[in-house]
Design a protein around this motif. Sequence first.
Motif, PDB file in Angstrom:
ATOM      1  N   GLY A  87      65.581  32.100   6.932  1.00 11.46           N
ATOM      2  CA  GLY A  87      65.148  33.200   7.812  1.00 11.46           C
ATOM      3  C   GLY A  87      64.417  32.673   9.025  1.00 11.46           C
ATOM      4  O   GLY A  87      64.932  31.869   9.793  1.00 11.46           O
ATOM      5  N   PHE A  90      60.326  30.298   6.570  1.00 13.19           N
ATOM      6  CA  PHE A  90      59.428  30.201   5.419  1.00 13.19           C
ATOM      7  C   PHE A  90      60.221  30.274   4.127  1.00 13.19           C
ATOM      8  O   PHE A  90      61.089  31.132   4.002  1.00 13.19           O
ATOM      9  CB  PHE A  90      58.386  31.328   5.457  1.00 13.19           C
ATOM     10  N   LEU A 107      68.692  26.208   5.693  1.00 13.30           N
ATOM     11  CA  LEU A 107      70.046  26.767   5.714  1.00 13.30           C
ATOM     12  C   LEU A 107      69.976  28.286   5.768  1.00 13.30           C
ATOM     13  O   LEU A 107      69.233  28.915   5.004  1.00 13.30           O
ATOM     14  CB  LEU A 107      70.800  26.317   4.452  1.00 13.30           C
ATOM     15  N   SER A 109      72.752  31.783   6.829  1.00 11.05           N
ATOM     16  CA  SER A 109      74.075  32.179   7.307  1.00 11.05           C
ATOM     17  C   SER A 109      73.991  32.897   8.650  1.00 11.05           C
ATOM     18  O   SER A 109      75.002  33.080   9.321  1.00 11.05           O
ATOM     19  CB  SER A 109      74.755  33.082   6.271  1.00 11.05           C
TER      20      SER A 109
HETATM   21  C1  LIG Z   1      64.872  38.453   3.591  1.00  6.01           C
HETATM   22  S1  LIG Z   1      65.300  37.010   4.435  1.00  6.01           S
HETATM   23  C2  LIG Z   1      64.101  35.886   3.809  1.00  6.01           C
HETATM   24  C3  LIG Z   1      63.801  34.794   4.762  1.00  6.01           C
HETATM   25  C4  LIG Z   1      62.716  33.801   4.352  1.00  6.01           C
HETATM   26  N1  LIG Z   1      63.129  32.983   3.222  1.00  6.01           N
HETATM   27  C5  LIG Z   1      61.412  34.486   4.055  1.00  6.01           C
HETATM   28  O1  LIG Z   1      61.003  34.551   2.892  1.00  6.01           O
HETATM   29  O2  LIG Z   1      60.780  34.986   5.019  1.00  6.01           O
HETATM   30  C6  LIG Z   1      66.778  36.446   3.622  1.00  6.01           C
HETATM   31  C7  LIG Z   1      67.545  35.432   4.431  1.00  6.01           C
HETATM   32  O3  LIG Z   1      68.537  34.865   3.587  1.00  6.01           O
HETATM   33  C8  LIG Z   1      69.738  34.714   4.308  1.00  6.01           C
HETATM   34  N2  LIG Z   1      70.818  34.722   3.296  1.00  6.01           N
HETATM   35  C9  LIG Z   1      71.085  35.678   2.370  1.00  6.01           C
HETATM   36  N3  LIG Z   1      72.127  35.317   1.583  1.00  6.01           N
HETATM   37  C10 LIG Z   1      72.529  34.080   2.023  1.00  6.01           C
HETATM   38  C11 LIG Z   1      73.565  33.166   1.616  1.00  6.01           C
HETATM   39  N4  LIG Z   1      74.377  33.454   0.607  1.00  6.01           N
HETATM   40  N5  LIG Z   1      73.682  32.000   2.283  1.00  6.01           N
HETATM   41  C12 LIG Z   1      72.862  31.695   3.322  1.00  6.01           C
HETATM   42  N6  LIG Z   1      71.864  32.521   3.750  1.00  6.01           N
HETATM   43  C13 LIG Z   1      71.686  33.695   3.111  1.00  6.01           C
HETATM   44  C14 LIG Z   1      69.753  35.888   5.285  1.00  6.01           C
HETATM   45  O4  LIG Z   1      70.556  35.613   6.418  1.00  6.01           O
HETATM   46  C15 LIG Z   1      68.271  36.023   5.624  1.00  6.01           C
HETATM   47  O5  LIG Z   1      67.926  35.298   6.781  1.00  6.01           O
END
Ligand SMILES: C[S@@+](CC[C@H](N)C(=O)[O-])C[C@H]1O[C@@H](n2cnc3c(N)ncnc32)[C@H](O)[C@@H]1O
Length: 248
Positions: A87, A90, A107, A109
């Motif tokens: 994201g 974090f 990583l 998407s």
């Molecule tokens: C709710 S955000 C959380 C971001 C960060 N980890 C945080 O806690 O602030 C979820 C993130 O996961 C990514 N995401 C969800 N499924 C994914 C996948 N299968 N492969 C790569 N990224 C993914 C989305 O694009 C999004 O940016």
Amino acid sequence: MSTDKKNRTVSHLMIWNELKWAPSEKQLAQFIHLQELLKEWNKKINLTRLVDGDDFWTAQVCDSLLPLYEELQHPEVSHKYIDIGSGCGFPGIAIAIAMPNSDITLLDSSSKKTTFLKEVSKEIGLDSRIKVVTERAEEAGRNPIFRSNFDYAIARAVASANVVAEYLVPFLNSTGQALIFKGSWSEAEQQILKKALAELNAEIQRTHEFILPNNRGIRNIIRISSINKCPHQYPRSIGKPKKQPLGY
Ligand SMILES: C[S@@+](CC[C@H](N)C(=O)[O-])C[C@H]1O[C@@H](n2cnc3c(N)ncnc32)[C@H](O)[C@@H]1O
């Protein structure tokens, strides 16, 4: 001292006490720079609402680092981390700042998010240790560049634990650990996760409940280790881990 600066200092001290670790001046400056960049980019694209004061210091920085408090006591050790679904950075960027000898792959998407992550890594001077990848976890987990290649695979707020386990475990080397960040954590979820992990040749090493400072609630961390090589059919193709989750 201005009220803003005073509040910032109080927040800092509370979280560093909680972590039993304190950043160097350089690391503190990097956290502050990260916060400024988040605020600036938030005006252009909606990245996160947790950017001001305690939202940033406790709900983002402390929440990212508290589960790694043991590792933080040994910052000289060099590890390879991958943060799946990073994201706006974090826990991955916070880890990169706090662990100056480690390499971090972030990583996601979403290219909107990875554009920001690349820019931030450069701006705060961490681009030599941070690699940013725009890809789905299901694809990267099959790619020999990434598969079985990490000491830690981590995810916060990406999907349910059994789904995230299928994303994370394929990245682990033979002694690697996956860390799943959860808010609440129930016995029922634990049973589903255990079944999912059995498919992935992995097991729960331990679960740990942390209380975040400043009344920010509870953070559960599930630490997972591999028992054997992850079977080659995992992760399944894009979307399958979510549509047909393991563990049932
Ligand atoms: C709710 S955000 C959380 C971001 C960060 N980890 C945080 O806690 O602030 C979820 C993130 O996961 C990514 N995401 C969800 N499924 C994914 C996948 N299968 N492969 C790569 N990224 C993914 C989305 O694009 C999004 O940016």
